[in-house]
Design an enzyme around this catalytic site. Structure first.
Site, PDB file in Angstrom:
ATOM      1  N   LYS A  32      26.935 -14.735 -13.301  1.00  0.00           N
ATOM      2  CA  LYS A  32      25.785 -13.956 -13.035  1.00  0.00           C
ATOM      3  C   LYS A  32      24.583 -14.751 -13.706  1.00  0.00           C
ATOM      4  CE  LYS A  32      26.365 -11.105 -17.137  1.00  0.00           C
ATOM      5  NZ  LYS A  32      25.273 -11.792 -17.814  1.00  0.00           N
ATOM      6  N   THR A  33      24.749 -15.335 -14.897  1.00  0.00           N
ATOM      7  CA  THR A  33      23.562 -16.074 -15.608  1.00  0.00           C
ATOM      8  C   THR A  33      23.116 -17.453 -14.551  1.00  0.00           C
ATOM      9  OG1 THR A  33      24.712 -15.642 -17.838  1.00  0.00           O
ATOM     10  CG2 THR A  33      23.087 -17.350 -17.580  1.00  0.00           C
ATOM     11  N   ASP A 216      19.064  -8.725 -16.410  1.00  0.00           N
ATOM     12  CA  ASP A 216      20.334  -9.055 -16.677  1.00  0.00           C
ATOM     13  C   ASP A 216      21.035  -7.823 -17.280  1.00  0.00           C
ATOM     14  OD1 ASP A 216      22.682 -10.642 -17.138  1.00  0.00           O
ATOM     15  OD2 ASP A 216      21.883 -11.678 -18.766  1.00  0.00           O
ATOM     16  N   GLU A 217      22.434  -7.857 -17.356  1.00  0.00           N
ATOM     17  CA  GLU A 217      23.314  -6.899 -18.020  1.00  0.00           C
ATOM     18  C   GLU A 217      22.634  -5.317 -17.411  1.00  0.00           C
ATOM     19  OE1 GLU A 217      26.014  -7.573 -18.995  1.00  0.00           O
ATOM     20  OE2 GLU A 217      26.077  -9.686 -20.079  1.00  0.00           O
ATOM     21  N   GLN A 247      31.667  -3.018 -16.916  1.00  0.00           N
ATOM     22  CA  GLN A 247      31.800  -3.619 -18.206  1.00  0.00           C
ATOM     23  C   GLN A 247      30.382  -2.907 -19.194  1.00  0.00           C
ATOM     24  OE1 GLN A 247      31.657  -8.233 -18.528  1.00  0.00           O
ATOM     25  NE2 GLN A 247      31.579  -7.981 -16.363  1.00  0.00           N
ATOM     26  N   ARG A 599      37.458 -11.846 -21.223  1.00  0.00           N
ATOM     27  CA  ARG A 599      37.001 -12.666 -22.280  1.00  0.00           C
ATOM     28  C   ARG A 599      37.778 -14.070 -22.188  1.00  0.00           C
ATOM     29  NH1 ARG A 599      32.553 -11.681 -20.975  1.00  0.00           N
ATOM     30  NH2 ARG A 599      33.639 -10.306 -19.614  1.00  0.00           N
TER      31      ARG A 599
END
Length: 725
Positions: A32-33, A216-217, A247, A599
């Site tokens: 996503k980044t 973002d997020e 998330q 993670r």
């Protein structure tokens, strides 16, 4: 085009999406980044959007800095003029520009969490309210929640007597903030949202400016942030949000995963793009994560897949108690490092609450194995650093009464509580702040001290003259020179360095703050103070340390490690008992584990214990219900014990790390007969549980726990042990 190089089909679709609202639902590890940065570069480099007209917001300074560097690298140029940063930092800059329309001036300071709690505690005391009944942290959490919902004190909903108390405290809390020319973290969002909502001219100014907005997020936004984004996107409607409702784990601080659904309702023509290919984890790890999260309701289904292969199964390990659990973790790490398979920094140990770190830390300390603890006392939370920041905050904003109270007698100037009370009383009579009164005393050659007692007046004038000098010069000096001036005038080094190692370290911390201030030569003191007020735990995480990382599952968001060890997989811990009676909270517990699992890149280890030492008693514990979600074909339970038969280390007495660094594990001369988790019978002590077994001097040494007796270390050939079952 280089901007689209190495992207998969869905990522290219997102980067090249047509103008208008776009919702990218990005699974963990799906890049996503990369998509966000490529989208920004595409807008600027290919579509010709000027950087000045682009806003990109995220949640940590670290993420914002990384995003900026990537965009610059892609374009081969700096993106001067682009608005790039966290929500709070972006709002803080806007409020300084538009301060004429606010109840504070542009020199406002940002009160940190400690300051906020102190104000609440002060108000509770003034209103004769019992702190034990109305805990300051709890009351402040209610105030924070109200601000996140854009509710001012006069709009605070009252349904219970406690609500009435919170409303009263909130009203006085806000008055103290504004009298101090200060804002708290939530105010940065609140006042910006109010400014955009109530002022058509300001809203149009910023909505016209930001032709492209990237977020973002997005699943971590609260109502204040969502409202801000709606106002900013009200003109061009080009808003590109990336997130994953699975998330969303910050409900306790106002984050609302339902904003994803609100976005689709408010922008019905939004293009929705799924990113499901994972570049981080093995397929077994992804499958385990999906079996956990799929049980949540009201979510968009995703199918995470990877080209990394199946990988190893999920290791599940049972320990007798939390102490043994910590020892298992450390021994497993040491064993793998000794075999030269991995680096210490490959490991992360995660847990639900900070309190769970203690037993693991003790195991690390016992083994002399260094580690880093995320969320421990931050650099900016250390006493001497906070003292120096308080000096700088007071110089920047003389109305900051809390900073004045902290440093007026640090180092000692013989200005005690009685003298400070005199200053406050006389300032109140003059209808000015104590800081302003000190400045007045400091700038007059022969100040009028008739209102003060003789001793108090002289001492206050002495400090006032220093304060006036710092205040007069701070606007013309770079921040580092202001720091030097204050350090010299108060002789802070001699105050801190008392000949002890601690004293030396305290001075080292202050010199580090000085070094940081030197990076703000051109932007000034206010920018320096603003940035350090908005630093998060992740921003201070040193990724260059070659040691294992200990952190909560909440702090793990956005990070990745080759091996993840999640401890405390027990009912009451994960899921946490506070969530049992609330379905919404239980769904977040499931999302929290999903984040922790995803993670992991190569290996995932899950630990639980049979017992927990609680208030002086050993209590039995149930393993987490989440184990039942993970199918047998993905699990490995005791089939490959963590304490390898070739290891010369012992869970009962973990070997020092320095010894492990000097040697690799040696092969065993015989087979281990007793393995951790097996039950045995002893002729004297009865039934016991094998904790660990090692080969030593051609014999087998077994650690066994016997109920009513405790742990015993036995030589297997002499102990007459019999296996049970």
């Amino acid at each position: 085009m280089d901007i689209l190089k190495s992207l998969n089909e869905q990522q290219i679709k997102a980067v090249k999406a047509a103008p208008g609202p776009v919702l990218v639902l990005a699974g963990p590890g799906s890049g996503k980044t990369r998509v966000l940065t490529r989208r920004a570069a595409y807008l600027i480099g290919e579509l010709g959007t000027q950087p000045y007209h682009v806003m990109a917001v995220t949640f940590t300074n670290k993420a914002a800095k990384e995003m900026g560097n990537r965009i610059s690298d892609l374009l081969g140029q700096h993106t001067h003029g682009m608005t790039l940063g966290t929500f709070h930092a972006t709002c803080a800059r806007t409020l300084r520009i538009e301060a004429d329309l606010l109840p504070v001036d542009r020199n406002y300071v940002i009160f940190d969490a400690d300051d906020q709690t102190k104000i609440v505690r002060q108000v509770l005391k003034e209103q004769n309210l019992d702190e034990k009944r109305y805990r300051p942290q709890s009351v402040h959490a209610s105030i924070s929640a109200a601000k996140n919902e854009l509710l001012l004190p006069e709009n605070f909903p009252i349904q219970t007597y406690r609500d009435e108390i919170v409303a009263r405290v909130y009203e006085q809390y806000q008055k103290i903030l504004l009298m101090s020319n200060a804002l708290d973290f939530d105010d940065l969002l609140l006042w910006t949202a109010i400014l955009l909502k109530d002022n058509d001219k300001i809203r149009e100014k910023y909505a016209r400016r930001y032709q492209q907005i990237l977020v973002d997020e997005f699943q971590d936004t609260n109502m204040a942030q969502y409202t801000l984004l709606k106002h900013l996107a009200s003109y061009h409607k080009n808003i590109f949000v990336v997130g994953d409702s699975d998330q969303s784990i910050y409900r306790w601080r106002g984050a609302d995963y339902r904003n994803v659904r609100r976005f689709e309702q408010d922008f019905p023509d939004a293009e929705v793009i799924l990113l499901e290919q994972n570049y981080r984890s093995t397929q077994n790890i992804l499958d385990a994560a999906m079996t956990v999260i799929n049980r949540n309701s009201n979510r968009k289904p995703k199918k995470l897949f990877t080209e990394r292969g199946a990988g190893e199964k999920i290791s599940i390990r049972e320990a007798y108690d939390e102490r043994e659990q910590g020892l298992f973790v450390v021994d497993k790490i040491i064993q793998q490092i000794a075999e030269k398979k991995v680096s210490p920094s490959d490991f992360a140990v995660m847990y639900r609450t900070n309190a769970q770190s203690r037993q693991v830390e003790e195991a690390f300390l016992s083994a002399n194995l260094p580690y880093k603890l995320v969320g421990a006392q931050r650099f900016y939370g250390r006493r001497e650093v906070k003292d120096m920041i308080a000096y700088l905050r007071l110089v920047a904003n003389p109305d900051d009464g809390f900073s004045l109270a902290r440093i007026i007698n640090t180092p000692s100037r013989m200005i005690g509580a009685k003298t400070f009370a005199e200053l406050i009383t006389i300032a109140g009579q003059l209808e000015i702040t104590p800081g302003k009164l000190l400045l007045d005393l400091g700038q007059e050659e022969t100040p009028d001290l008739n209102s003060f007692s003789t001793a108090a007046g002289k001492r206050l004038v002495g400090f006032g003259r220093l304060f006036y000098k710092w205040r007069k010069t701070c606007e013309s000096l770079p921040p580092v020179e202001t720091v030097d001036l204050i350090l010299n005038d108060i002789d802070f080094r001699n105050y801190l360095e008392d000949g002890s190692e601690d004293g030396f370290e305290r001075w080292e911390n202050v010199t580090e703050l000085r070094r940081l201030s030197s990076e703000y030569q051109t932007v000034g003191l206010l920018s320096f103070l603003e940035d350090i007020a908005l630093v998060s735990d992740q921003d201070t995480l040193n990724s260059n340390q070659e040691v294992p990382t200990l952190l909560t599952l909440h702090a793990a968001k956005g990070l990745e490690f080759k091996q993840v060890m999640i401890i405390g997989m027990n009912e009451g811990l994960l899921p946490h008992q506070r969530s049992f009676d609330e379905p919404e909270a239980m769904e977040e517990e499931r999302r929290l584990l999903y984040v922790g699992i995803t993670r992991a890149m190569d290996r995932l280890h899950l630990f639980h214990s049979l017992n927990r030492f609680n208030y002086g008693y050993m209590e039995p514990m149930e393993s987490s219900r989440y184990y039942r979600d993970i199918p047998p074909e993905l699990r490995e339970e005791n089939g490959s014990p963590y304490i390898q038969t070739t290891s010369s280390s012992s869970v009962g007495a973990v070997r020092p790390w320095k010894e492990i660094q000097k040697e690799s594990s040696r092969p065993a001369s015989q087979e281990i007969q007793y393995h951790p988790g097996e039950k045995v019978n002893h002729p004297k002590w009865g039934q016991g549980l094998v904790l660990n077994s090692i080969l030593q001097d051609d014999d087998e040494i077994v650690d066994i726990f016997f109920e009513g007796v405790g742990k015993k270390k036995l030589i297997a050939s002499l102990a007459d042990l019999k296996k049970i079952g």
